[in-house]
Motif scaffolding. Sequence first.
Motif, PDB file in Angstrom:
ATOM      1  N   THR A 147      43.794 130.051  39.681  1.00 22.91           N
ATOM      2  CA  THR A 147      42.965 130.012  40.886  1.00 22.91           C
ATOM      3  C   THR A 147      43.753 130.503  42.084  1.00 22.91           C
ATOM      4  N   ILE A 148      43.092 131.286  42.937  1.00 20.44           N
ATOM      5  CA  ILE A 148      43.671 131.672  44.227  1.00 20.44           C
ATOM      6  C   ILE A 148      42.987 130.848  45.307  1.00 20.44           C
ATOM      7  N   GLU A 149      43.795 130.250  46.173  1.00 24.06           N
ATOM      8  CA  GLU A 149      43.267 129.553  47.345  1.00 24.06           C
ATOM      9  C   GLU A 149      43.690 130.334  48.578  1.00 24.06           C
ATOM     10  N   TRP A 150      42.720 130.628  49.445  1.00 26.65           N
ATOM     11  CA  TRP A 150      42.987 131.372  50.676  1.00 26.65           C
ATOM     12  C   TRP A 150      42.811 130.452  51.883  1.00 26.65           C
ATOM     13  N   PRO A 151      43.877 129.835  52.397  1.00 24.40           N
ATOM     14  CA  PRO A 151      43.760 129.048  53.618  1.00 24.40           C
ATOM     15  C   PRO A 151      43.919 129.947  54.846  1.00 24.40           C
ATOM     16  N   ASN A 152      43.163 129.674  55.868  1.00 29.07           N
ATOM     17  CA  ASN A 152      43.340 130.372  57.137  1.00 29.07           C
ATOM     18  C   ASN A 152      44.354 129.570  57.939  1.00 29.07           C
ATOM     19  N   VAL A 153      45.578 130.105  58.042  1.00 30.67           N
ATOM     20  CA  VAL A 153      46.661 129.371  58.698  1.00 30.67           C
ATOM     21  C   VAL A 153      46.751 129.689  60.187  1.00 30.67           C
ATOM     22  N   GLY A 154      45.822 130.513  60.675  1.00 33.31           N
ATOM     23  CA  GLY A 154      45.812 130.844  62.094  1.00 33.31           C
ATOM     24  C   GLY A 154      44.565 130.323  62.781  1.00 33.31           C
ATOM     25  N   SER A 155      44.193 130.981  63.860  1.00 35.53           N
ATOM     26  CA  SER A 155      43.011 130.559  64.622  1.00 35.53           C
ATOM     27  C   SER A 155      41.902 131.604  64.597  1.00 35.53           C
ATOM     28  N   VAL A 156      42.233 132.826  64.132  1.00 32.68           N
ATOM     29  CA  VAL A 156      41.248 133.908  64.068  1.00 32.68           C
ATOM     30  C   VAL A 156      40.447 133.781  62.777  1.00 32.68           C
ATOM     31  N   GLY A 157      39.122 133.915  62.874  1.00 34.47           N
ATOM     32  CA  GLY A 157      38.277 133.810  61.696  1.00 34.47           C
ATOM     33  C   GLY A 157      38.432 135.003  60.758  1.00 34.47           C
ATOM     34  N   HIS A 158      38.366 134.749  59.459  1.00 29.52           N
ATOM     35  CA  HIS A 158      38.486 135.789  58.443  1.00 29.52           C
ATOM     36  C   HIS A 158      37.423 135.605  57.370  1.00 29.52           C
ATOM     37  N   SER A 159      37.331 136.614  56.509  1.00 30.22           N
ATOM     38  CA  SER A 159      36.519 136.475  55.296  1.00 30.22           C
ATOM     39  C   SER A 159      37.347 136.906  54.104  1.00 30.22           C
ATOM     40  N   VAL A 160      36.946 136.450  52.934  1.00 28.11           N
ATOM     41  CA  VAL A 160      37.503 136.937  51.671  1.00 28.11           C
ATOM     42  C   VAL A 160      36.345 137.574  50.932  1.00 28.11           C
ATOM     43  N   THR A 161      36.392 138.882  50.784  1.00 24.38           N
ATOM     44  CA  THR A 161      35.246 139.626  50.261  1.00 24.38           C
ATOM     45  C   THR A 161      35.705 140.647  49.235  1.00 24.38           C
ATOM     46  N   PHE A 162      35.237 140.503  47.997  1.00 21.65           N
ATOM     47  CA  PHE A 162      35.567 141.479  46.963  1.00 21.65           C
ATOM     48  C   PHE A 162      34.837 142.791  47.234  1.00 21.65           C
ATOM     49  N   TYR A 163      35.481 143.891  46.887  1.00 18.49           N
ATOM     50  CA  TYR A 163      34.787 145.180  46.857  1.00 18.49           C
ATOM     51  C   TYR A 163      33.965 145.244  45.570  1.00 18.49           C
ATOM     52  N   ASP A 164      32.721 145.713  45.690  1.00 14.24           N
ATOM     53  CA  ASP A 164      31.881 145.846  44.493  1.00 14.24           C
ATOM     54  C   ASP A 164      32.545 146.718  43.441  1.00 14.24           C
ATOM     55  N   ASP A 165      33.139 147.831  43.892  1.00  8.98           N
ATOM     56  CA  ASP A 165      33.740 148.773  42.949  1.00  8.98           C
ATOM     57  C   ASP A 165      35.233 148.527  42.760  1.00  8.98           C
ATOM     58  N   GLY A 166      35.711 147.372  43.213  1.00 12.73           N
ATOM     59  CA  GLY A 166      37.133 147.084  43.136  1.00 12.73           C
ATOM     60  C   GLY A 166      37.461 145.908  42.229  1.00 12.73           C
ATOM     61  N   ILE A 167      36.526 145.545  41.340  1.00 13.10           N
ATOM     62  CA  ILE A 167      36.784 144.448  40.413  1.00 13.10           C
ATOM     63  C   ILE A 167      36.534 144.923  38.988  1.00 13.10           C
ATOM     64  N   PRO A 168      37.141 144.269  37.997  1.00 18.58           N
ATOM     65  CA  PRO A 168      36.957 144.691  36.603  1.00 18.58           C
ATOM     66  C   PRO A 168      35.497 144.550  36.153  1.00 18.58           C
ATOM     67  N   GLU A 169      35.135 145.380  35.201  1.00 16.17           N
ATOM     68  CA  GLU A 169      33.789 145.303  34.639  1.00 16.17           C
ATOM     69  C   GLU A 169      33.586 143.935  33.989  1.00 16.17           C
ATOM     70  N   GLY A 170      32.470 143.317  34.308  1.00 13.85           N
ATOM     71  CA  GLY A 170      32.149 142.010  33.733  1.00 13.85           C
ATOM     72  C   GLY A 170      32.720 140.836  34.501  1.00 13.85           C
ATOM     73  N   ALA A 171      33.529 141.100  35.540  1.00 11.08           N
ATOM     74  CA  ALA A 171      34.121 140.012  36.315  1.00 11.08           C
ATOM     75  C   ALA A 171      33.102 139.415  37.271  1.00 11.08           C
ATOM     76  N   THR A 172      33.293 138.162  37.608  1.00  9.14           N
ATOM     77  CA  THR A 172      32.404 137.467  38.541  1.00  9.14           C
ATOM     78  C   THR A 172      32.719 137.886  39.968  1.00  9.14           C
TER      79      THR A 172
END
Length: 210
Positions: free
Chosen positions: A63-88
Amino acid sequence: MNRRDFLRTAGGATGAVAAATSTASAQNESGGGSSGGGTTHTVEMTDGLVFDPASIEIAPGDTIEWPNVGSVGHSVTFYDDGIPEGATYFASGGFDSEEAARTGWNNGEGNVAGGESVSHTFETLGTYEYFCIPHEGAGMVAEVVVTENPGSGGGGGGGGEKELHDLGVPIQAHWVGSATILGIIATLVFTFYVLKYGESPNTGNTGGRD
């Protein structure tokens, strides 16, 4: 600079260090070594507009956990074409596609505020490229490589170098370094002696003696 160029640049800048230390020093783990599934790794989102580390190798089931350690808001967003076939697909905010995540962000959804975190468990082997929607243009992109042998320098290509002790050679690096230095010193001393005093009397020419 597109995301793949950025990832190549980031990887080149940290390649030698990352191969040896990214698992140990740039991520926090729970549950022991990284070779088995079920380990949790940390990738921080910072006010420097980076994912730290920008590239990480993990095992299936980790598992990867992404904590925001600062004060600026972020997102974690996969690229549609940047993940393996069949991956969630994954994106903060619970979206099921890149387009939906971008639209949701514009509607105020998917933000990971300072002090908050999101996580995702990776099951499918391959490389996952992802980004932060508001800071994609600033180069806030990263990757997760899911491989059976994380830390082996592979993720699918070539075996990487092995340490001497891995090959059964009972020798330590500092002894190798010391021996090398002594060898250099001995060579310099010998060269200096030959240049200053010439050949040894035992090897000199015998002149006119019969």
